[in-house]
Design a protein around this motif. Structure first.
Motif, short mmCIF file in Angstrom:
data_model
loop_
_atom_site.label_atom_id
_atom_site.label_comp_id
_atom_site.label_asym_id
_atom_site.label_seq_id
_atom_site.Cartn_x
_atom_site.Cartn_y
_atom_site.Cartn_z
N LYS B 365 0.81 -1.23 0.00
CA LYS B 365 0.00 0.00 0.00
C LYS B 365 0.84 1.27 0.00
CE LYS B 365 -3.78 -2.08 2.60
NZ LYS B 365 -4.21 -2.25 4.00
N ALA B 366 2.16 1.12 -0.06
CA ALA B 366 3.03 2.28 0.12
C ALA B 366 3.20 3.10 -1.16
CB ALA B 366 4.38 1.84 0.67
N GLU B 367 2.10 3.36 -1.88
CA GLU B 367 2.15 4.23 -3.07
C GLU B 367 2.81 5.56 -2.75
OE1 GLU B 367 1.21 2.20 -5.88
OE2 GLU B 367 0.93 4.24 -6.63
N GLY B 368 3.76 5.96 -3.56
CA GLY B 368 4.33 7.30 -3.42
C GLY B 368 5.20 7.48 -2.18
N ALA B 369 5.56 6.39 -1.53
CA ALA B 369 6.39 6.51 -0.34
C ALA B 369 7.84 6.74 -0.73
CB ALA B 369 6.28 5.25 0.51
N ARG B 370 8.59 7.37 0.17
CA ARG B 370 10.00 7.59 -0.15
C ARG B 370 10.87 7.48 1.10
NH1 ARG B 370 6.79 11.70 -0.15
NH2 ARG B 370 7.38 13.55 1.02
N SER B 371 12.09 7.08 0.87
CA SER B 371 13.01 6.90 1.98
C SER B 371 14.41 7.30 1.56
CB SER B 371 13.01 5.45 2.44
OG SER B 371 13.93 5.30 3.50
N ASN B 372 15.12 7.87 2.50
CA ASN B 372 16.47 8.30 2.24
C ASN B 372 17.38 7.77 3.36
OD1 ASN B 372 18.81 9.88 1.85
ND2 ASN B 372 17.55 11.35 0.72
N VAL B 373 18.39 7.02 2.99
CA VAL B 373 19.26 6.40 3.98
C VAL B 373 20.69 6.87 3.76
CG1 VAL B 373 20.09 4.23 4.97
CG2 VAL B 373 17.79 4.35 3.97
N GLU B 374 21.32 7.34 4.83
CA GLU B 374 22.70 7.80 4.71
C GLU B 374 23.52 7.20 5.85
OE1 GLU B 374 22.99 12.14 4.52
OE2 GLU B 374 25.02 11.95 5.34
N CYS B 375 24.54 6.45 5.50
CA CYS B 375 25.40 5.83 6.52
C CYS B 375 26.82 6.31 6.34
CB CYS B 375 25.41 4.31 6.38
SG CYS B 375 23.78 3.59 6.36
N ASP B 376 27.33 7.00 7.34
CA ASP B 376 28.72 7.47 7.28
C ASP B 376 29.52 6.84 8.40
OD1 ASP B 376 27.96 9.16 5.25
OD2 ASP B 376 27.65 10.87 6.58
N THR B 377 30.70 6.39 8.06
CA THR B 377 31.58 5.80 9.07
C THR B 377 32.92 6.50 9.05
OG1 THR B 377 30.53 3.67 8.68
CG2 THR B 377 32.56 3.66 9.94
N LEU B 378 33.43 6.76 10.24
CA LEU B 378 34.76 7.32 10.38
C LEU B 378 35.61 6.28 11.12
CD1 LEU B 378 36.39 9.98 9.94
CD2 LEU B 378 35.66 10.67 12.22
N ILE B 379 36.64 5.80 10.46
CA ILE B 379 37.49 4.78 11.08
C ILE B 379 38.79 5.46 11.51
CG2 ILE B 379 38.69 2.60 10.71
CD1 ILE B 379 36.58 1.83 8.74
N MET B 380 39.10 5.34 12.80
CA MET B 380 40.20 6.11 13.36
C MET B 380 41.57 5.46 13.17
SD MET B 380 38.58 8.74 14.49
CE MET B 380 39.85 9.59 15.41
N ASP B 381 41.61 4.15 13.01
CA ASP B 381 42.91 3.49 12.88
C ASP B 381 42.74 2.19 12.11
OD1 ASP B 381 41.98 1.48 14.75
OD2 ASP B 381 42.31 2.97 16.31
N GLU B 397 5.78 -0.64 -6.68
CA GLU B 397 6.69 -0.09 -7.70
C GLU B 397 6.84 1.42 -7.62
OE1 GLU B 397 5.44 -1.43 -11.50
OE2 GLU B 397 6.26 -3.44 -11.20
N ASN B 398 5.83 2.06 -7.08
CA ASN B 398 5.82 3.52 -7.10
C ASN B 398 6.39 4.11 -5.81
OD1 ASN B 398 5.34 6.15 -7.85
ND2 ASN B 398 3.17 6.09 -7.28
N ILE B 399 7.65 3.86 -5.57
CA ILE B 399 8.28 4.40 -4.36
C ILE B 399 9.65 4.96 -4.75
CG2 ILE B 399 7.15 2.75 -2.81
CD1 ILE B 399 10.77 2.20 -3.25
N SER B 400 10.25 5.67 -3.84
CA SER B 400 11.61 6.13 -4.11
C SER B 400 12.51 5.83 -2.92
CB SER B 400 11.58 7.63 -4.45
OG SER B 400 12.48 8.34 -3.67
N LEU B 401 13.66 5.28 -3.19
CA LEU B 401 14.58 4.89 -2.12
C LEU B 401 15.99 5.31 -2.51
CD1 LEU B 401 15.42 3.26 0.44
CD2 LEU B 401 15.46 1.23 -1.00
N GLU B 402 16.61 6.09 -1.64
CA GLU B 402 18.00 6.47 -1.88
C GLU B 402 18.85 5.94 -0.76
OE1 GLU B 402 18.65 10.70 -2.59
OE2 GLU B 402 16.60 10.78 -3.34
N HIS B 403 19.99 5.41 -1.12
CA HIS B 403 20.90 4.92 -0.09
C HIS B 403 22.30 5.40 -0.40
CE1 HIS B 403 22.19 1.95 3.00
NE2 HIS B 403 23.33 2.19 2.40
N GLU B 404 22.92 5.97 0.62
CA GLU B 404 24.26 6.49 0.42
C GLU B 404 25.12 6.01 1.59
OE1 GLU B 404 26.28 10.86 0.38
OE2 GLU B 404 24.16 10.76 -0.12
N ALA B 405 26.25 5.42 1.30
CA ALA B 405 27.14 4.96 2.37
C ALA B 405 28.54 5.48 2.11
CB ALA B 405 27.14 3.44 2.45
#
Lengths: 259, 465
Positions: B365-381, B397-405
């Motif tokens: 039922k998630a017509e027109g739903a959207r999600s944005n995912v952002e994962c940032d990691t800082l590794i010190m050593d 089918e009618n959704i939008s999903l962005e993922h950034e890592a």
């Protein structure tokens, strides 16, 4: 002579095993403006990074001395606190750290603990300096260099220079990527620094910056060495005739280090 | 020098006060222990039944075989209930001196003056201090410890308790349901906006003592509330368990934000189930900071059930030596035009391990739903590690999903730049780390941001060279 003295003696510097500087000699006294000119790839930026202590550059021979102190034994931050400053060609972007927080930390790093600059004084000085450099005030609250245009980054370097007030500054291609208006503004800022104790080393491969900031001495760098020194007239001649006459005079075929 | 380097040695939050508990169960988990807890609290029969049924669930369910390493967790070696003092206190004056000392060192009274609308501070497993401003009462807002709510607001309580997270949800929600104690209960009536954040402090202060708080928040239609919990814990040598359950109902057009800063001692297993239901045009935001602990497994979830509902999870995780932060978020898009944002910032150092584990689900039922995912990691050593495990389930089918890592290290160039302005390597590193988590800290109430920065500074101590 007022001010500090930076002496560079027979400086040899390698990067990743390749020798870039092959014996640089240069002395900058407080009150003097020096320009180091030369075509690309002759070691000018290496000289500035090595003076400031960039970890990639290995000094294999020679000395750098500031007021009798051995600079080569100092960490990067100690060099800054001793009075050196490098305006970088490509300043780093640091997300989440505002320009003004960074600047205040930098200024306080130069002061004794308990003698930190007051917030009001800092804001006032920063506002005034930003006015001089015709910088948008919101740049104070933007993250350090993040999303800054080339020109904004250069102005920001000069902002730091003017607020930190070092004894000796090295300006590494501060004119690159600047249009003529920005160049004038940046030059105005640098000229305001001029007094009988402030020493400056201007690194550039264009004469045009020197139309606005007149150097006391001009040095030409080729093949990792200073091959010719003179007064402001030397840069004039370079502007008119290019570098070929120096190469001919000295019998140099290719001026770059890699030759 | 601009700032004094953090002093090496004593860890400021690693203190503990003398144990003043007056009642505690024996170690280990049995039917008798559960009955004892319920009897002691004089609970209604339905709650005892609920607890016992949950206990059976707990026995039946296997340990999770994913996430972190739970092999050293020994359920028989944990005290499931400790009561520190006779009753919940309403005014600061009545709070026992030793407990106050603990809070003093956490800066609670000061924080209260400036920001608190109501305080319920949990000491061991019971809320001992509870103060609610009169205007909150006048607004009809209920903000009390969960045990009192069971007694005083039983009907409301029963309507919502265990409805978003049933005991059978997972082994640790079953455990919590069997032995829960303390936590906060909040009810915000229709169209009521609570302007100041409601806060509670939690601490574990008894060796091997589990803490199983249970929090239930109901934001009724058109209301708005921000709840803040902060955790610091003394450092003890043997393992301890924190297993909370947080259930939130955000009704039509309501807004709820739940902010957590957890700084458990390095021996604590922090296994928490947090889930919210967001109805039509409701907004649910999780702001979740995970520092400390031996292992954290926590994935705040939002069921976006009503059309136009919005969910957000903004989290940071920091893992040092011997620590594993397995954290993330879950967004379940169950209705049209729902939207979600996940921003996860992780830092690993000294061989620590951070894992982002998340689910974004789009139902039919998630017509027109959207999600944005952002994962940032800082590794010190070079000894430290990071993993990103996103899981997406898409039935429409009618959704939008962005993922950034993004995975980054503190770069030589950045350090050189800052140090060339006279800033020490330690301070420069700290600035870069603080900058990295700034999107998180700027969302915190002022005094939490200050505390957070202080904690990060302690954590970053000795991270260089």
């Amino acid at each position: 002579m007022a001010g500090s003295t930076l002496e560079i003696k027979d400086l040899h510097v390698e990067i990743e095993g390749q020798e870039i500087l092959k014996g640089v000699n240069l002395t900058i006294n407080g009150g003097e403006f020096h320009a180091v000119m030369g075509p690309n790839g002759t070691g000018k930026s290496t000289l500035s990074s090595a003076i400031m202590g960039h970890p990639k550059y290995e000094v294999t021979k020679g000395e750098i001395i500031l007021d009798g102190e051995n600079v080569l034994e100092m960490e990067v931050d100690e060099r800054a606190k001793a009075g050196l400053f490098l305006a970088m060609q490509y300043p780093s972007e640091i997300s989440g750290v505002t320009n003004s927080d960074f600047l205040r930390s930098s200024i306080n790093a130069h002061r004794e603990e308990g003698d930190e600059i007051s917030l009001m004084k800092f804001i006032k000085e920063m506002d005034n300096t930003m006015d001089t450099l015709e910088m948008d005030k919101n740049m104070a609250q933007r993250y350090l260099n993040e999303g800054f245009s080339g020109g904004e980054k250069k102005r920001n370097e000069i902002l730091q220079l003017m607020m930190i007030q070092p004894a000796i500054a090295i300006l590494d291609e501060i004119d690159s990527g600047l249009d003529i208006d920005a160049l004038k503004v940046v030059s105005k800022g640098i000229n305001e620094m001029r007094n009988d104790s402030f020493g400056c080393l201007i690194i550039t491969h264009y004469q045009r910056l020197l139309n606005y900031i007149t150097p006391d001495k001009v040095h030409v760098m080729m093949q990792g060495r200073i091959v010719k020194s003179g007064g402001p007239e030397l840069s004039q001649r370079l502007e008119e005739e290019g570098y070929d006459w120096i190469k001919q005079e000295l019998g140099i075929e290719d001026e770059t280090v890699n030759a | 020098m601009a700032k004094k380097a953090p002093e090496v040695g004593e860890y400021q939050y690693g203190f503990h006060e003398k144990d003043v508990s007056i009642f505690r169960t024996q170690k280990g988990l049995t039917k008798e222990v559960v009955e004892q807890i319920s009897n002691y609290k004089e609970e209604p029969k339905w709650m005892l039944d609920f607890r016992l049924k949950s206990l059976e669930q707990f026995y039946k369910m296997p340990m999770p075989q994913w996430g972190g390493d739970l092999q050293e967790l020994n359920f028989d070696d944990i005290t499931y209930y400790v009561k520190p003092s006779e009753r919940s206190e309403r005014s600061w004056d009545e709070v026992p001196e030793e407990i106050k000392n603990t809070f003093d060192r956490l800066g609670i009274p000061e924080a209260e003056q400036k920001y608190l609308a109501g305080v319920s501070a949990q000491y061991e497993s019971e809320v001992v201090y509870h103060n609610m401003e009169k205007d909150l009462e006048d607004m009809g807002v209920i903000f009390k410890d969960t045990d009192s709510a069971l007694k005083e607001n039983e009907d409301l309580f029963k309507e919502y308790f265990g409805k978003v997270i049933p005991p059978s949800d997972n082994k640790f929600s079953a455990l919590n349901s069997a032995v829960w104690s303390g936590g906060s209960f909040i009810y915000v009536p229709k169209n009521t906006k609570v302007e100041t954040p409601l806060q509670a402090y939690f601490r574990i202060n008894s060796e091997n003592m589990g803490q199983f708080e249970r929090t239930l928040i109901i934001a009724d239609e058109g209301s708005s509330v921000h709840y803040v919990e902060g955790c610091t814990a003394p450092t003890y040598s043997s393992s301890s368990l924190h297993s909370a359950v947080v259930e939130i109902f955000v009704k039509d057009n309501a807004y709820c934000r739940y902010t957590t800063i957890q700084n458990w001692a390095n021996n604590v297993y922090n296994l928490v189930t947090k889930r919210a239901v967001a109805e039509s045009n409701a907004t649910m935001e999780w702001v979740d900071g995970n520092l400390g602990s031996k292992l954290t497994m926590k994935y705040p979830a939002v069921l976006l059930k009503g059309e136009g509902a919005r969910g957000m999870t903004l989290s940071i995780a920091l893992a040092g030596k011997g620590q594993h932060q397995d954290a993330g978020a879950k967004m379940h898009h169950l209705a049209p035009n729902t939207s979600s944002t996940i921003v996860s910032k992780s830092i690993s150092k000294h061989g620590g391990k951070v894992t982002y584990r998340g689910i974004v689900q789009f139902g039919r039922k998630a017509e027109g739903a959207r999600s944005n995912v952002e994962c940032d990691t800082l590794i010190m050593d070079n000894e430290s590690t990071s993993d990103t495990i996103p899981y997406n389930e898409i039935m429409n089918e009618n959704i939008s999903l962005e993922h950034e890592a993004k995975v980054s290290k503190v770069s030589e160039e950045q350090l050189f730049y800052l140090m060339s302005r006279g800033i020490s390597e330690e301070e420069a590193t700290e600035m870069i780390v603080m900058g990295f988590i700034e999107p998180f800290t700027k969302e915190l109430p002022m005094e939490y941001a200050v505390e957070m920065n202080r904690l990060i500074k302690f954590e970053m101590e000795g991270s260089i060279g």
